[in-house]
Design an enzyme around this catalytic site. Structure first.
Site, short mmCIF file in Angstrom:
data_model
loop_
_atom_site.label_atom_id
_atom_site.label_comp_id
_atom_site.label_asym_id
_atom_site.label_seq_id
_atom_site.Cartn_x
_atom_site.Cartn_y
_atom_site.Cartn_z
N LYS A 112 -44.34 -9.47 -15.49
CA LYS A 112 -43.84 -9.04 -14.18
C LYS A 112 -45.04 -8.36 -13.53
CE LYS A 112 -39.82 -8.50 -12.25
NZ LYS A 112 -38.35 -9.29 -12.87
N1 GLU Z 1 -37.68 -12.04 -10.88
C1 GLU Z 1 -36.45 -12.95 -11.48
C2 GLU Z 1 -36.09 -12.23 -12.78
O1 GLU Z 1 -36.26 -11.00 -13.20
C3 GLU Z 1 -36.95 -14.35 -11.86
C4 GLU Z 1 -38.51 -14.53 -12.61
C5 GLU Z 1 -39.05 -15.87 -12.51
O2 GLU Z 1 -38.31 -16.76 -12.13
O3 GLU Z 1 -40.07 -16.09 -13.12
O4 GLU Z 1 -35.65 -12.74 -13.53
#
Ligand code: GLU
Length: 422
Positions: A112
Protein backbone atom coordinates in the site's frame (compact mmCIF):
# COMPACT_ATOMS: atom_id res chain seq x y z
CA UNK A 1 -18.85 10.39 6.19
CA UNK A 2 -15.29 10.57 7.37
CA UNK A 3 -13.95 9.25 10.65
CA UNK A 4 -13.34 12.07 13.10
CA UNK A 5 -9.80 12.77 14.28
CA UNK A 6 -10.83 11.47 17.71
CA UNK A 7 -11.74 8.08 16.23
CA UNK A 8 -8.52 7.91 14.26
CA UNK A 9 -6.50 8.66 17.39
CA UNK A 10 -8.42 6.03 19.33
CA UNK A 11 -7.75 3.07 17.12
CA UNK A 12 -4.45 2.40 15.42
CA UNK A 13 -5.33 0.30 12.36
CA UNK A 14 -1.93 -1.41 12.39
CA UNK A 15 -2.55 -2.66 15.92
CA UNK A 16 -5.95 -3.89 14.76
CA UNK A 17 -4.34 -5.69 11.81
CA UNK A 18 -1.77 -7.40 14.06
CA UNK A 19 -4.46 -8.36 16.56
CA UNK A 20 -6.42 -10.06 13.80
CA UNK A 21 -3.24 -11.73 12.53
CA UNK A 22 -2.50 -13.14 15.98
CA UNK A 23 -6.04 -14.39 16.49
CA UNK A 24 -6.11 -16.11 13.10
CA UNK A 25 -2.61 -17.57 13.57
CA UNK A 26 -3.65 -19.00 16.95
CA UNK A 27 -6.72 -20.61 15.39
CA UNK A 28 -4.56 -22.04 12.61
CA UNK A 29 -1.97 -23.16 15.19
CA UNK A 30 0.55 -21.55 12.89
CA UNK A 31 4.15 -22.54 13.39
CA UNK A 32 6.21 -19.97 15.38
CA UNK A 33 8.92 -19.77 12.66
CA UNK A 34 6.39 -19.02 9.94
CA UNK A 35 4.80 -16.32 12.12
CA UNK A 36 8.20 -14.71 12.49
CA UNK A 37 8.56 -14.68 8.71
CA UNK A 38 5.19 -13.16 7.82
CA UNK A 39 3.96 -11.05 10.77
CA UNK A 40 5.93 -7.90 9.87
CA UNK A 41 6.20 -5.85 6.67
CA UNK A 42 9.03 -6.86 4.34
CA UNK A 43 9.89 -3.33 3.31
CA UNK A 44 8.77 0.27 3.95
CA UNK A 45 9.99 3.41 2.22
CA UNK A 46 9.18 6.93 3.42
CA UNK A 47 9.90 9.78 1.04
CA UNK A 48 9.87 13.55 1.20
CA UNK A 49 7.88 15.09 -1.66
CA UNK A 50 8.64 18.76 -2.33
CA UNK A 51 6.08 20.34 -4.66
CA UNK A 52 6.00 23.86 -6.12
CA UNK A 53 2.48 25.09 -5.35
CA UNK A 54 0.41 27.44 -7.49
CA UNK A 55 1.37 30.36 -5.22
CA UNK A 56 5.01 29.89 -6.25
CA UNK A 57 6.18 28.42 -2.92
CA UNK A 58 7.48 24.94 -2.28
CA UNK A 59 5.52 22.76 0.14
CA UNK A 60 6.79 19.42 1.35
CA UNK A 61 4.62 16.32 1.78
CA UNK A 62 5.40 12.91 3.26
CA UNK A 63 4.62 9.69 1.38
CA UNK A 64 5.05 5.99 2.13
CA UNK A 65 5.10 2.74 0.21
CA UNK A 66 4.95 -0.45 2.25
CA UNK A 67 5.44 -3.92 0.78
CA UNK A 68 4.02 -6.24 3.38
CA UNK A 69 4.62 -9.60 1.83
CA UNK A 70 5.65 -10.98 -1.56
CA UNK A 71 5.62 -14.72 -0.86
CA UNK A 72 2.86 -15.33 -3.46
CA UNK A 73 3.94 -12.85 -6.12
CA UNK A 74 4.62 -9.16 -6.80
CA UNK A 75 3.42 -6.70 -4.18
CA UNK A 76 0.02 -5.16 -4.99
CA UNK A 77 -2.06 -2.38 -3.54
CA UNK A 78 -3.39 1.11 -3.96
CA UNK A 79 -2.08 4.57 -3.19
CA UNK A 80 -4.21 6.99 -1.18
CA UNK A 81 -3.99 10.75 -0.86
CA UNK A 82 -5.52 11.84 2.44
CA UNK A 83 -4.65 14.25 5.27
CA UNK A 84 -4.71 11.47 7.90
CA UNK A 85 -2.22 9.14 6.15
CA UNK A 86 0.41 7.77 8.55
CA UNK A 87 3.01 5.02 8.20
CA UNK A 88 1.04 2.80 10.58
CA UNK A 89 -2.11 3.23 8.53
CA UNK A 90 -0.26 2.32 5.33
CA UNK A 91 1.27 -0.74 7.06
CA UNK A 92 -2.19 -1.90 8.14
CA UNK A 93 -3.59 -1.43 4.64
CA UNK A 94 -0.61 -3.30 3.13
CA UNK A 95 -1.14 -6.14 5.58
CA UNK A 96 -4.84 -6.38 4.62
CA UNK A 97 -3.89 -6.35 0.91
CA UNK A 98 -1.71 -9.41 1.53
CA UNK A 99 -4.51 -11.52 2.99
CA UNK A 100 -7.01 -10.05 0.49
CA UNK A 101 -5.02 -11.17 -2.57
CA UNK A 102 -4.57 -14.60 -1.01
CA UNK A 103 -8.31 -14.96 -0.25
CA UNK A 104 -9.26 -14.36 -3.89
CA UNK A 105 -6.29 -16.53 -4.83
CA UNK A 106 -4.60 -14.15 -7.25
CA UNK A 107 -0.80 -14.38 -7.62
CA UNK A 108 0.09 -11.19 -5.73
CA UNK A 109 1.53 -10.20 -2.40
CA UNK A 110 0.31 -7.11 -0.54
CA UNK A 111 1.42 -3.48 -0.53
CA UNK A 112 0.00 0.00 0.00
CA UNK A 113 1.06 3.58 -0.50
CA UNK A 114 -0.11 6.87 0.89
CA UNK A 115 0.68 10.56 0.83
CA UNK A 116 -0.44 12.86 3.65
CA UNK A 117 -2.08 15.73 1.77
CA UNK A 118 -5.49 17.25 1.23
CA UNK A 119 -6.26 16.65 -2.45
CA UNK A 120 -9.54 18.54 -2.19
CA UNK A 121 -7.56 21.72 -1.55
CA UNK A 122 -5.01 21.15 -4.33
CA UNK A 123 -5.13 22.12 -8.00
CA UNK A 124 -4.85 19.51 -10.75
CA UNK A 125 -1.35 20.74 -11.53
CA UNK A 126 -0.25 20.48 -7.90
CA UNK A 127 -1.65 16.96 -7.74
CA UNK A 128 0.18 16.00 -10.92
CA UNK A 129 3.49 17.30 -9.54
CA UNK A 130 2.90 15.54 -6.22
CA UNK A 131 2.10 12.27 -7.98
CA UNK A 132 5.11 12.42 -10.30
CA UNK A 133 7.55 13.32 -7.51
CA UNK A 134 6.14 10.59 -5.25
CA UNK A 135 6.49 8.11 -8.13
CA UNK A 136 10.12 9.03 -8.63
CA UNK A 137 10.66 8.64 -4.87
CA UNK A 138 9.30 5.10 -4.80
CA UNK A 139 10.72 4.20 -8.22
CA UNK A 140 13.26 1.73 -6.83
CA UNK A 141 10.38 -0.36 -5.43
CA UNK A 142 7.79 -0.43 -8.21
CA UNK A 143 7.52 -2.28 -11.54
CA UNK A 144 5.24 -4.86 -13.18
CA UNK A 145 7.19 -7.76 -11.66
CA UNK A 146 7.87 -6.04 -8.32
CA UNK A 147 5.10 -3.88 -6.99
CA UNK A 148 2.04 -2.58 -8.86
CA UNK A 149 0.14 0.43 -7.42
CA UNK A 150 -3.55 1.18 -8.07
CA UNK A 151 -6.14 3.78 -7.04
CA UNK A 152 -7.39 4.07 -3.48
CA UNK A 153 -9.00 6.89 -1.46
CA UNK A 154 -8.87 10.17 -3.49
CA UNK A 155 -6.71 8.81 -6.30
CA UNK A 156 -8.15 7.81 -9.68
CA UNK A 157 -7.35 6.68 -13.25
CA UNK A 158 -5.73 10.07 -14.01
CA UNK A 159 -3.37 9.61 -11.02
CA UNK A 160 -2.45 6.18 -12.41
CA UNK A 161 -1.81 7.67 -15.87
CA UNK A 162 0.70 10.11 -14.31
CA UNK A 163 2.43 7.29 -12.43
CA UNK A 164 2.58 5.16 -15.59
CA UNK A 165 4.00 8.08 -17.58
CA UNK A 166 6.62 9.01 -14.96
CA UNK A 167 7.79 5.41 -14.64
CA UNK A 168 7.85 4.96 -18.44
CA UNK A 169 9.86 8.18 -18.94
CA UNK A 170 12.48 6.95 -16.47
CA UNK A 171 12.68 3.59 -18.28
CA UNK A 172 12.69 5.09 -21.77
CA UNK A 173 9.78 3.00 -23.03
CA UNK A 174 6.08 2.59 -22.15
CA UNK A 175 5.37 0.21 -19.29
CA UNK A 176 1.61 -0.15 -18.96
CA UNK A 177 1.79 -2.99 -16.40
CA UNK A 178 3.38 -0.83 -13.68
CA UNK A 179 -0.01 0.32 -12.39
CA UNK A 180 -3.62 -0.85 -12.60
CA UNK A 181 -6.79 1.22 -12.57
CA UNK A 182 -5.45 3.20 -15.54
CA UNK A 183 -7.72 4.80 -18.14
CA UNK A 184 -8.86 2.17 -20.67
CA UNK A 185 -7.10 4.04 -23.48
CA UNK A 186 -3.76 3.48 -21.72
CA UNK A 187 -4.06 -0.26 -21.19
CA UNK A 188 -6.64 -0.15 -18.42
CA UNK A 189 -9.23 -2.90 -18.12
CA UNK A 190 -12.88 -2.54 -18.92
CA UNK A 191 -14.83 -2.82 -15.68
CA UNK A 192 -11.96 -1.84 -13.36
CA UNK A 193 -13.56 1.41 -12.25
CA UNK A 194 -16.72 -0.39 -11.10
CA UNK A 195 -14.93 -3.49 -9.84
CA UNK A 196 -14.83 -2.81 -6.10
CA UNK A 197 -18.50 -1.88 -5.88
CA UNK A 198 -19.47 -4.78 -8.15
CA UNK A 199 -17.49 -7.22 -5.99
CA UNK A 200 -19.26 -5.83 -2.90
CA UNK A 201 -22.58 -6.47 -4.64
CA UNK A 202 -21.67 -10.10 -5.45
CA UNK A 203 -20.68 -10.84 -1.85
CA UNK A 204 -23.92 -9.24 -0.61
CA UNK A 205 -25.84 -11.55 -2.97
CA UNK A 206 -23.99 -14.54 -1.49
CA UNK A 207 -24.63 -13.40 2.09
CA UNK A 208 -28.32 -12.71 1.45
CA UNK A 209 -28.57 -16.19 -0.01
CA UNK A 210 -27.00 -17.80 3.06
CA UNK A 211 -29.19 -15.78 5.45
CA UNK A 212 -32.34 -16.23 3.38
CA UNK A 213 -32.89 -12.50 3.01
CA UNK A 214 -34.69 -11.72 -0.24
CA UNK A 215 -32.62 -9.19 -2.20
CA UNK A 216 -35.73 -7.73 -3.78
CA UNK A 217 -37.07 -5.07 -1.45
CA UNK A 218 -34.19 -5.21 1.02
CA UNK A 219 -33.39 -1.88 2.69
CA UNK A 220 -29.86 -0.57 2.24
CA UNK A 221 -27.79 2.17 3.91
CA UNK A 222 -24.53 3.28 2.31
CA UNK A 223 -21.96 5.27 4.28
CA UNK A 224 -19.56 6.91 1.81
CA UNK A 225 -20.63 7.67 -1.76
CA UNK A 226 -17.27 7.47 -3.51
CA UNK A 227 -16.16 4.94 -6.10
CA UNK A 228 -17.02 1.80 -4.12
CA UNK A 229 -20.14 3.06 -2.32
CA UNK A 230 -21.85 4.64 -5.32
CA UNK A 231 -21.34 1.62 -7.60
CA UNK A 232 -22.54 -0.81 -4.91
CA UNK A 233 -25.57 1.44 -4.32
CA UNK A 234 -26.30 1.56 -8.04
CA UNK A 235 -26.16 -2.23 -8.46
CA UNK A 236 -28.27 -2.82 -5.34
CA UNK A 237 -30.78 -0.29 -6.61
CA UNK A 238 -30.91 -2.05 -9.99
CA UNK A 239 -31.54 -5.33 -8.13
CA UNK A 240 -34.70 -3.75 -6.64
CA UNK A 241 -33.28 -2.98 -3.21
CA UNK A 242 -34.28 0.28 -1.56
CA UNK A 243 -31.25 2.45 -0.81
CA UNK A 244 -32.84 4.55 1.94
CA UNK A 245 -29.85 6.48 3.31
CA UNK A 246 -26.53 7.61 1.90
CA UNK A 247 -23.71 9.80 3.19
CA UNK A 248 -20.48 11.37 2.03
CA UNK A 249 -17.90 13.56 3.77
CA UNK A 250 -20.25 16.54 3.51
CA UNK A 251 -23.45 15.07 4.98
CA UNK A 252 -26.13 12.37 5.09
CA UNK A 253 -29.50 12.07 3.32
CA UNK A 254 -32.53 9.84 3.86
CA UNK A 255 -35.76 8.85 2.14
CA UNK A 256 -37.76 6.01 3.67
CA UNK A 257 -39.12 5.00 0.25
CA UNK A 258 -35.68 4.75 -1.32
CA UNK A 259 -33.43 7.32 -2.98
CA UNK A 260 -33.29 7.56 -6.77
CA UNK A 261 -29.69 6.36 -7.10
CA UNK A 262 -29.01 7.12 -10.81
CA UNK A 263 -30.24 10.68 -10.19
CA UNK A 264 -28.19 10.91 -6.97
CA UNK A 265 -25.05 9.89 -8.87
CA UNK A 266 -25.71 12.69 -11.37
CA UNK A 267 -26.41 15.15 -8.53
CA UNK A 268 -23.15 14.22 -6.80
CA UNK A 269 -21.07 14.53 -9.96
CA UNK A 270 -22.64 17.92 -10.69
CA UNK A 271 -22.45 19.43 -7.19
CA UNK A 272 -19.70 17.37 -5.51
CA UNK A 273 -22.00 16.40 -2.63
CA UNK A 274 -25.02 14.22 -1.84
CA UNK A 275 -26.44 17.07 0.26
CA UNK A 276 -29.22 19.09 -1.29
CA UNK A 277 -30.60 16.13 -3.27
CA UNK A 278 -34.32 16.70 -3.90
CA UNK A 279 -36.80 14.34 -2.26
CA UNK A 280 -34.56 13.52 0.67
CA UNK A 281 -34.24 14.77 4.21
CA UNK A 282 -30.91 15.54 5.80
CA UNK A 283 -29.95 13.37 8.78
CA UNK A 284 -26.92 13.27 11.09
CA UNK A 285 -24.09 10.71 10.83
CA UNK A 286 -25.35 9.18 14.10
CA UNK A 287 -28.85 8.81 12.65
CA UNK A 288 -27.42 7.24 9.49
CA UNK A 289 -25.63 4.55 11.48
CA UNK A 290 -28.75 3.88 13.56
CA UNK A 291 -31.07 3.61 10.53
CA UNK A 292 -32.89 0.28 10.52
CA UNK A 293 -31.95 -1.65 7.37
CA UNK A 294 -31.16 -5.11 6.04
CA UNK A 295 -27.79 -4.23 4.54
CA UNK A 296 -25.39 -1.59 5.84
CA UNK A 297 -22.47 -0.77 3.54
CA UNK A 298 -19.64 1.20 5.22
CA UNK A 299 -17.73 2.54 2.21
CA UNK A 300 -15.80 5.45 3.73
CA UNK A 301 -12.62 5.19 5.82
CA UNK A 302 -11.23 3.15 8.70
CA UNK A 303 -12.79 3.28 12.17
CA UNK A 304 -16.21 4.63 11.26
CA UNK A 305 -17.86 2.06 13.54
CA UNK A 306 -16.49 2.28 17.06
CA UNK A 307 -17.63 1.02 20.47
CA UNK A 308 -19.49 4.35 20.80
CA UNK A 309 -21.87 3.74 17.90
CA UNK A 310 -21.73 -0.05 17.25
CA UNK A 311 -24.62 -0.74 19.62
CA UNK A 312 -26.85 1.53 17.51
CA UNK A 313 -26.27 -0.33 14.23
CA UNK A 314 -29.60 -1.89 13.21
CA UNK A 315 -28.69 -4.08 10.21
CA UNK A 316 -28.70 -7.78 9.37
CA UNK A 317 -25.67 -7.66 7.07
CA UNK A 318 -22.68 -5.31 7.13
CA UNK A 319 -20.77 -5.34 3.84
CA UNK A 320 -17.38 -3.72 4.40
CA UNK A 321 -16.69 -1.90 1.15
CA UNK A 322 -14.11 0.25 2.97
CA UNK A 323 -10.92 -1.13 4.46
CA UNK A 324 -11.04 -1.47 8.25
CA UNK A 325 -14.31 0.42 8.90
CA UNK A 326 -15.00 -1.45 12.17
CA UNK A 327 -12.61 -1.29 15.14
CA UNK A 328 -11.86 -4.64 16.88
CA UNK A 329 -13.89 -3.58 19.95
CA UNK A 330 -16.86 -2.62 17.78
CA UNK A 331 -16.46 -5.90 15.92
CA UNK A 332 -17.01 -7.84 19.16
CA UNK A 333 -20.16 -5.81 19.94
CA UNK A 334 -21.63 -6.44 16.47
CA UNK A 335 -20.80 -10.13 16.65
CA UNK A 336 -22.67 -10.30 20.00
CA UNK A 337 -25.64 -8.60 18.36
CA UNK A 338 -25.65 -11.28 15.69
CA UNK A 339 -24.90 -9.02 12.73
CA UNK A 340 -23.47 -10.91 9.76
CA UNK A 341 -20.28 -9.12 8.67
CA UNK A 342 -18.75 -9.58 5.22
CA UNK A 343 -15.19 -8.61 6.14
CA UNK A 344 -13.32 -6.02 4.07
CA UNK A 345 -10.59 -8.36 2.83
CA UNK A 346 -13.31 -10.47 1.21
CA UNK A 347 -16.03 -7.89 0.53
CA UNK A 348 -13.94 -5.28 -1.32
CA UNK A 349 -11.54 -7.70 -3.05
CA UNK A 350 -13.26 -7.13 -6.41
CA UNK A 351 -11.06 -4.09 -7.03
CA UNK A 352 -7.78 -5.91 -6.77
CA UNK A 353 -9.23 -8.91 -8.62
CA UNK A 354 -9.93 -6.80 -11.70
CA UNK A 355 -6.53 -5.15 -11.15
CA UNK A 356 -5.10 -8.61 -11.60
CA UNK A 357 -7.13 -9.00 -14.82
CA UNK A 358 -5.77 -5.64 -15.98
CA UNK A 359 -2.17 -6.59 -15.23
CA UNK A 360 -2.62 -9.96 -16.96
CA UNK A 361 -4.10 -8.20 -20.03
CA UNK A 362 -1.24 -5.66 -20.11
CA UNK A 363 1.41 -8.33 -19.78
CA UNK A 364 -0.17 -10.55 -22.46
CA UNK A 365 -1.24 -7.65 -24.75
CA UNK A 366 -4.63 -9.33 -25.17
CA UNK A 367 -7.72 -7.46 -23.97
CA UNK A 368 -11.05 -8.80 -22.75
CA UNK A 369 -14.59 -7.53 -23.20
CA UNK A 370 -16.66 -6.32 -20.26
CA UNK A 371 -18.73 -9.51 -20.01
CA UNK A 372 -15.59 -11.59 -19.68
CA UNK A 373 -14.34 -9.32 -16.87
CA UNK A 374 -17.66 -9.40 -14.99
CA UNK A 375 -18.27 -13.12 -15.31
CA UNK A 376 -14.74 -13.96 -14.13
CA UNK A 377 -15.10 -11.47 -11.28
CA UNK A 378 -18.43 -12.93 -10.17
CA UNK A 379 -16.99 -16.43 -10.19
CA UNK A 380 -13.97 -15.43 -8.09
CA UNK A 381 -16.01 -13.39 -5.57
CA UNK A 382 -18.62 -16.10 -5.07
CA UNK A 383 -16.04 -18.89 -4.82
CA UNK A 384 -14.04 -16.87 -2.29
CA UNK A 385 -17.18 -16.14 -0.28
CA UNK A 386 -17.98 -19.86 -0.22
CA UNK A 387 -14.38 -20.71 0.81
CA UNK A 388 -14.55 -18.28 3.76
CA UNK A 389 -18.06 -19.48 4.68
CA UNK A 390 -16.82 -23.06 4.80
CA UNK A 391 -14.12 -22.14 7.32
CA UNK A 392 -16.65 -20.14 9.32
CA UNK A 393 -18.90 -23.21 9.53
CA UNK A 394 -16.28 -25.92 9.94
CA UNK A 395 -14.26 -24.06 12.56
CA UNK A 396 -17.18 -22.23 14.20
CA UNK A 397 -15.50 -18.83 13.97
CA UNK A 398 -16.84 -15.49 12.75
CA UNK A 399 -16.47 -14.36 9.14
CA UNK A 400 -13.58 -11.98 9.84
CA UNK A 401 -11.56 -14.62 11.59
CA UNK A 402 -12.42 -17.13 8.85
CA UNK A 403 -11.29 -14.69 6.12
CA UNK A 404 -8.04 -13.96 7.93
CA UNK A 405 -7.47 -17.69 8.43
CA UNK A 406 -7.92 -18.38 4.72
CA UNK A 407 -5.63 -15.54 3.60
CA UNK A 408 -2.94 -16.16 6.20
CA UNK A 409 -2.91 -19.93 5.66
CA UNK A 410 -2.28 -19.44 1.92
CA UNK A 411 0.57 -17.00 2.56
CA UNK A 412 1.98 -19.33 5.24
CA UNK A 413 1.86 -22.27 2.82
CA UNK A 414 3.75 -20.31 0.13
CA UNK A 415 6.31 -19.23 2.73
CA UNK A 416 6.79 -22.77 4.02
CA UNK A 417 7.31 -24.11 0.49
CA UNK A 418 9.81 -21.39 -0.38
CA UNK A 419 11.79 -21.85 2.83
CA UNK A 420 14.08 -19.32 4.49
CA UNK A 421 16.69 -17.48 2.46
CA UNK A 422 19.71 -17.71 2.78
N1 GLU B 1 -7.20 0.09 -3.32
C1 GLU B 1 -7.93 -1.11 -3.61
C2 GLU B 1 -8.00 -2.00 -2.38
O1 GLU B 1 -7.87 -1.54 -1.27
C3 GLU B 1 -7.41 -1.82 -4.85
C4 GLU B 1 -5.98 -2.24 -4.82
C5 GLU B 1 -5.47 -2.76 -6.16
O2 GLU B 1 -6.22 -2.86 -7.10
O3 GLU B 1 -4.27 -3.03 -6.22
O4 GLU B 1 -8.23 -3.18 -2.47
Amino acid sequence: MEATMKDVMQANPYEAALKNFDMASDQLELDYDIRMMIRNPERALTVNIPVRMSNGRIESFVGHRVQYNTARGPAKGGIRFHPNVTLDEVKALACWMTWKCAIVNIPFGGAKGGVACDPKKMSTQELEHLTRRFTSGILPLIGPAMDIPAPDVYTNPQTMAWIMDTYSMMKGYSVTGVVTGKPVSLGGSLGRNEATGRGVFYTIQSAADVLNIPMKGAKVVVQGFGNAGSVAAHLLDSAKNYVIAVSDSTGCIYNKNGLDIPKLIMHKSRTGTVVGFPNAEQITPEELIATRCDIFVPAALENSITPENAQKVDAKIIAEAANGPITPEADAILFEKGVFIIPDILCNAGGVTVSYFEWAQDESHVFWDENEVYSRLEKIMKTSFADVMKIQRDRKVNMRLAANMLGISRVAEATRLRGLYP
